[in-house]
Scaffold this motif. Structure first.
Motif, PDB file in Angstrom:
ATOM      1  N   TYR A   1       0.848  -1.357   0.107  1.00 21.97           N
ATOM      2  CA  TYR A   1      -0.238   0.101   0.004  1.00 21.97           C
ATOM      3  C   TYR A   1       0.786   1.292  -0.138  1.00 21.97           C
ATOM      4  N   LYS A   2       2.173   1.090  -0.213  1.00 23.01           N
ATOM      5  CA  LYS A   2       3.033   2.375  -0.155  1.00 23.01           C
ATOM      6  C   LYS A   2       2.674   3.045  -1.404  1.00 23.01           C
ATOM      7  N   GLY A   3       2.344   4.462  -1.169  1.00 25.02           N
ATOM      8  CA  GLY A   3       2.311   5.126  -2.372  1.00 25.02           C
ATOM      9  C   GLY A   3       0.917   5.339  -2.347  1.00 25.02           C
TER      10      GLY A   3
ATOM     11  N   LEU B   1     -10.132  -0.084   1.678  1.00 22.05           N
ATOM     12  CA  LEU B   1      -9.499   0.971   1.577  1.00 22.05           C
ATOM     13  C   LEU B   1      -9.935   1.707   0.309  1.00 22.05           C
ATOM     14  N   MET B   2     -10.210   1.161  -0.852  1.00 19.87           N
ATOM     15  CA  MET B   2     -10.681   1.488  -2.009  1.00 19.87           C
ATOM     16  C   MET B   2     -11.919   2.210  -1.854  1.00 19.87           C
ATOM     17  N   PHE B   3     -12.709   1.509  -1.114  1.00 22.19           N
ATOM     18  CA  PHE B   3     -14.144   2.024  -0.681  1.00 22.19           C
ATOM     19  C   PHE B   3     -14.265   3.302   0.017  1.00 22.19           C
ATOM     20  N   TYR B   4     -13.269   3.235   0.761  1.00 26.01           N
ATOM     21  CA  TYR B   4     -12.975   4.408   1.925  1.00 26.01           C
ATOM     22  C   TYR B   4     -12.423   5.587   0.826  1.00 26.01           C
ATOM     23  N   VAL B   5     -11.704   5.401  -0.026  1.00 27.65           N
ATOM     24  CA  VAL B   5     -10.942   6.436  -0.933  1.00 27.65           C
ATOM     25  C   VAL B   5     -11.985   6.974  -1.769  1.00 27.65           C
TER      26      VAL B   5
ATOM     27  N   MET C   1      -7.004  -0.791  -6.984  1.00 26.88           N
ATOM     28  CA  MET C   1      -5.980  -0.968  -5.911  1.00 26.88           C
ATOM     29  C   MET C   1      -4.921  -1.388  -6.841  1.00 26.88           C
ATOM     30  N   GLN C   2      -5.177  -2.464  -7.703  1.00 25.36           N
ATOM     31  CA  GLN C   2      -4.004  -3.058  -8.372  1.00 25.36           C
ATOM     32  C   GLN C   2      -3.383  -2.091  -9.376  1.00 25.36           C
ATOM     33  N   THR C   3      -4.233  -1.004  -9.994  1.00 20.59           N
ATOM     34  CA  THR C   3      -3.698  -0.123 -10.615  1.00 20.59           C
ATOM     35  C   THR C   3      -2.724   0.880  -9.874  1.00 20.59           C
TER      36      THR C   3
END
Ligand code: SRM
Ligand SMILES: Cc1cc2nc3c(=O)[nH]c(=O)nc-3n(C[C@H](O)[C@H](O)[C@H](O)COP(=O)(O)OP(=O)(O)OC[C@H]3O[C@@H](n4cnc5c(N)ncnc54)[C@H](O)[C@@H]3O)c2cc1C
Ligand code: SF4
Ligand code: FES
Lengths: 124, 834
Positions: free
Chosen positions: B667-669, B739-743, B785-787
């Motif tokens: 998840y860095k970055g 995380l992506m849902f939060y983002v 997330m993979q992107t």
């Protein structure tokens, strides 16, 4: 007003060349050291291509933190007036006249600035 | 009362619990501290705390968080606080109180001594490891005893018993509940409700034994204790918590000869006066018209009446409603009015019982079917607020009352907040009516927070939060107030809306976005927010020309600006693991550039005091040694803290360092609405403090437990258990989605904790989205997330290889000398700003 016409530049002699157009960063700022009648100063130069005027010169010294950081703030507008937000405690200063939006008592110095033959000139 | 210029009268309050403290507040509100000398005695060490939320003590709230007040508040108002000083006697002849420390004269006295947990007189019931559940000290004792225990039993399957059971479960004990009655919560639910509750609770792994009378407790064979029941059945356990009801702490009153109830309790009248008018009683110790009220709201109302009595006012206590809405072990239970229907002759009942969905609802209505007399809910409290309003305000029921409890009936009458009369009680803890809320709004409160501050509504048990919000929203709307959710003056959109626009239209620059959807130049609010959205969607280097002017200075220069305009440098140290030679490099770089060096709270090293023009050289050396940027400057993944885990620790059950490093590198970055912090602990001892993180992972024997939405910082919030015993891949899949849902959906600068608190549907909804994929978004979130992961590059490495980008790292374009105004001095062998 902070931009001079080409005619001014020819007739006055207190214009200092600071850097070239390539040193500018679009929609952001750079800092330079200048000599003024009151002694040495640090100036922040902001470049807003497509905007009139497109160059602004304003104190680099942030009176709230006492640090020289104004050139590293974000540029935007407050009710249509171009302004920079201090990167430390986020006060806004109008680029046109240096007035602090949050505190009537505080105003940064501004200087006339112009681009000529690819050089950035400041009148101090 | 004497005139205020005479010597002040002595007012003493015995008991500094919830009600005793509320009384103090009420007295201060009435200015009583100016004409009484007020003294408060509390037997506990702690200042009054929120007993209702006592169990949260096990979920990370400490005594300070639970405190209802501060010693300063008492001192400011001249109130003398004697904590840890129990009153042992009242001498009514001399009008004095006796404590081990001395005697104190009183003119007026208030008993607010609450109640104590009843421990049935069972032989062996006083053995070591037999505990109760009432005070912070009790909870400390339970926690201590649980350390050397693997099993625990709660005696008593009522409300508090189930709460205690949940706590034992949380302490990782195999837990059982033993109830004397044939069902759980006999006071609140009937046979069907009790059976449903049992099923649900057993499904959580808590053993439920009803119809069990404990005969005695003796030494066990496999555990510390053996409980022996009436039919000679036995149960072995290491720890026993008694929760078999409460009894008023009326011993002082009894000694002093005040009138008492047959089964205890100090008799009070409507003005909270006991049989001796100079002595009042409030809260759980008081007996009013033959009833003791074991809830906090009636106690608060007594406190109000008592304060008024002491100040010469007229307010009286008029009884209180005992309706309750609870979530016990995650199971909704609601009981309104005459829930059993046995107190209302001629009452009729409606019931709805769905064993598949495990929902039970019952209505008790008047014989003409017009009024709601009571209701019982198990498994789903969604209709509680509506039913409560029908009940409390005597509203006429719809023609077919069954429609109130049947699932998804077309046109089921939803009782909107505007249907409530002004007298409707919205918050029973603080006795706030709809009328009072409207008044607050008319007086200028223009949002929920302001209304809460002005009326105190929803600041007690919190049970009324949803109702309050709907009343406030509907009243604001009725007054034509449009809640402006624009991010700033340049965009009439929320962050969430901008996010969708960016994704749907594939917009990749701020310039394009503001041209199409905003106006002006932007500002320091919308620019970084949009920069963050663009980064979460496309993860292009933030140093690219189009993005760089959008960033806060910290992102622009990929370092954190300090108060003197210099920067700090924080290289990533994934999981906190670092080789000695890399550690040496940090030392060398710090020394070479004269940087102040400190270990951070995030398990890494911060090097402070670098001038702008030094940053590239410093980073060149760090990258050469294998470091990457730590994004300490970004609203982005910060650190994944770890504990040492199974590789070294004698208790570790999984490789927490390995997992922490895996997560950090994954998840860095990642840029997000606010910063993201993670931690991984190798066992339940939780040395990495994972439960205070946005994403917390705790190893179990079988895998990993995932916790989400924790926060340290200004307003700490305990993370919530999201999923248990996950394998590595499932763990990562859930975190990706979470995380992506939060983002996608969070507001600008909203940490996961605040986002979660504002998330409609709460944790259950989040679980549905992430675990059950109820929105069908799972794959998309993972792909997104993979992107981000695929496009990761160390920003510093990128900047160093691009002379155009490096040009910015000059303090002055026309002068290479350092800024003469940066002045440092030496302290403890290092440099710091002068
Ligand atoms: C360096 C460090 C203190 C230290 O010397 O230990 C630190 C320093 C700062 N913290 Fe922190 N925090 C540091 C660990 C923490 C922790 C502990 C942790 O991460 O385990 C917390 C509590 C945990 C949490 O965030 O939930 C923490 C909660 C905050 C908060 C409050 C956040 C909140 O949600 O309430 C802020 C303010 C904010 O972000 O708005 C903050 C903001 C800051 C800022 C960025 C303030 C600022 O704008 O100048 C500080 C600048 C750091 C710098 O210049 O490098 N810092 N900060 C720690 C860096 C950790 C790291 O390695 O990256
Ligand atoms: C785990 C738990 C969960 C609960 N959940 C809920 C809920 O969800 N909703 C709800 O409405 N209620 C709930 N309650 C009940 C609620 O906490 C009580 O109704 C409330 O605390 C009563 O307030 P009180 O001031 O009368 O008594 P207490 O809060 O018990 O305070 C009495 C204080 O007096 C002190 N004291 C006693 N004797 C003396 C003496 N001789 N000298 C000096 N000090 C003395 C005691 O030490 C104590 O601190 C819960 C209770 C517990 C234990
Ligand atoms: S606690 Fe405050 S002073 Fe300390 S590092 Fe964090 S933000 Fe800075
Ligand atoms: S009902 Fe308890 S806070 Fe409102």
């Amino acid at each position: 007003m902070t931009t001079a016409t080409a005619e001014d530049l020819i007739t006055s002699n207190d214009w200092q060349s600071l850097c070239t157009r390539e040193d500018l960063v679009a929609h952001s700022g750079i800092a330079a050291r200048i000599e003024t009648r009151d002694g040495p100063a640090q100036v922040a130069i902001f470049y807003l291509p497509g905007h009139a005027p497109e160059l602004y010169a304003i104190d680099h010294h942030d009176p709230f933190s006492g640090a020289n950081v104004i050139a590293r703030g974000i540029i935007g507008d407050v009710a249509g007036e171009p302004a920079v937000a201090s990167p430390l405690y986020k006060q806004h200063f109008r680029l046109r006249d240096g007035q602090c939006v949050e505190d009537e008592q505080v105003r940064l110095r501004t200087w006339r600035v112009a681009l000529r033959d690819g050089h950035v000139l400041v009148q101090a | 009362m004497k005139a205020s210029n005479a010597t002040p009268q002595n007012l003493i309050i015995v008991g500094n619990g919830m009600v005793g403290h509320h009384l103090v507040e009420q007295l201060i509100e009435r200015g009583a501290h100016r004409h009484y000398r007020i003294r408060v005695f509390g037997e506990e060490r702690h200042l009054a705390y929120d007993r209702v939320h006592l169990s949260e003590y096990f979920n990370g709230r400490d005594a300070d968080d639970l405190a209802l007040s501060t010693a300063d508040y008492y001192a400011e108002h001249g109130i003398e606080l004697h904590l840890h000083e129990a009153v042992t006697d009242i001498d009514r002849n001399t009008r004095e109180l006796v404590t081990p420390q001395g005697r104190y004269a009183y003119d007026r006295l208030v008993l607010a001594t609450g109640s104590y947990p009843f421990v049935p007189p069972i032989p062996g019931g006083d053995r070591d490891g037999c505990l109760v559940y009432r005070t912070l000290d009790d909870l400390d004792a339970i926690r201590e005893a649980a350390r050397s225990a693997t099993t625990g039993v709660v005696v008593g399957g009522g409300l508090l018993g189930l709460e205690a059971a949940n706590a034992l479960r949380g302490l990782d004990l195999d837990t059982a509940v033993v109830e004397f009655a044939p069902r759980l919560m006999p006071m609140q639910v009937d046979h069907e409700g009790g059976e449903l509750l049992r099923e649900k609770i057993e499904a959580l792994g808590v053993q439920v034994l009803t119809d069990r009378a404990t005969q005695h407790i003796e030494n066990g064979d496999t555990s510390r204790h053996r409980m022996v029941f009436q039919d000679d059945k036995r149960l072995e356990t290491d720890l026993i918590v008694f929760s078999a009801g409460i009894r008023p702490r009326d011993e002082l009153a009894r000694h002093a000869g005040l009138a008492m109830g047959e089964r205890g309790g100090v008799v009070i009248d409507d003005r909270c006066q006991t049989s001796d008018p100079s002595i009042l009683a409030v809260g759980e110790v008081a007996l009013w018209q033959g009833s003791i009220f074991g809830l906090v709201a009636p106690g608060y109302q007594m406190a109000k009446a008592a304060a008024d009595t002491l100040c010469g006012g007229e307010l009286t206590f008029e009884g209180a409603d005992m309706s309750t809405k609870l979530k016990l072990l995650g199971v909704d239970v609601g009981a309104i009015g005459d829930a059993h229907g046995d107190r209302s002759p001629g009452a009729r009942q409606f019931r709805y019982f769905d064993q598949l969905k495990q929902v039970y609802r019952k209505l008790v209505v008047s014989s003409d079917g017009k009024k709601l007399l009571g209701a019982m809910l198990v498994g789903d409290n969604a209709t509680y607020d509506t039913l409560m309003q029908y009940y409390a305000n005597g509203l006429e029921l719809p023609a077919d009352p069954a429609s109130l409890i049947l699932p998804n009936v077309e046109g089921a009458p939803a009782l909107g907040p505007d249907a409530l009369p002004d007298t409707a009680s919205i918050c029973s803890c603080h006795n706030v009516t709809k009328g009072a809320i409207c008044e607050a709004i008319d007086a200028g409160c223009d949002d929920l927070g302001a209304v809460k501050a002005a009326t105190k509504a929803s600041t007690g048990c919190g049970g009324c939060a949803a109702l309050l919000k709907s009343v406030v929203d509907s009243e604001l709307e009725a007054r034509g107030v449009e809640v402006d959710q624009s991010i700033c003056e340049h965009f009439a959109h929320t962050r969430q809306a901008l996010y969708s626009i960016v994704r749907v239209e594939g917009i990749k620059t701020f310039g394009e976005l503001i041209e199409k959807h905003g106006h002006g130049l932007g500002c320091d609010i919308c620019k970084p927010a949009v920069a963050s959205i663009l980064a979460s969607c496309f993860n292009e280097p933030i140093t690219d020309a189009a993005h760089v002017p959008l960033q806060d200075t910290n992102d622009t220069f990929m370092a954190n600006m300090q108060k003197n305009g210099t920067y700090s440098v924080v290289p990533r140290i994934p999981g906190g693991e670092i080789t000695p030679s890399k550690l040496r490099v940090l030392g060398e770089v710090g020394e070479k550039y004269g940087l102040y060096t400190k270990i951070t709270g995030g398990q890494r090293v911060d090097l402070f005091g670098a001038r702008l023009e030094q940053l590239p050289d410093i980073w060149a050396e760090l990258i050469e040694a294998g470091f990457e940027t730590g994004h300490a400057y970004g609203k982005a993944t910060r650190t994944v803290k770890s504990c040492v885990g199974s590789t070294w620790c004698r208790y570790g059950v999984q490789d927490s360092v390995g997992m922490a490093i895996r997560l950090e590198n994954r998840y860095k970055g990642l840029r997000s609405p606010h910063k993201l912090k993670f931690a991984v602990s190798g066992c339940t001892r939780e040395c990495a403090e994972a439960q205070s993180k946005d994403v917390g992972v705790i190893a179990t024997e079988h895998g990993w437990n995932l916790y989400v939405c924790g926060n340290g910082g200004m307003r700490p919030r305990h993370a919530e258990l999201f999923a248990t015993d996950l394998d590595d891949d499932t763990l990562i899949r859930y975190i990706d989605r979470f995380l992506m849902f939060y983002v996608r959906t969070a507001d600008r600068l909203q940490r996961t904790s605040v986002w979660r608190e504002n998330l409609e549907g709460g944790l259950d909804y989040l679980k549905e989205v992430v675990i059950d994929d109820s929105l069908g978004l799972g794959d998309e979130l993972e792909r997104q997330m993979q992107t981000v992961i695929d496009n990761y590059e160390c920003e510093w490495a990128g900047a160093l290889s691009d002379p155009e980008k490096l040009k910015r790292f000059r303090s002055f374009v026309n002068d290479e000398r350092p800024d003469p105004d940066i002045i440092v001095t030496e302290e403890r062998g290092q440099l710091r700003p002068a």
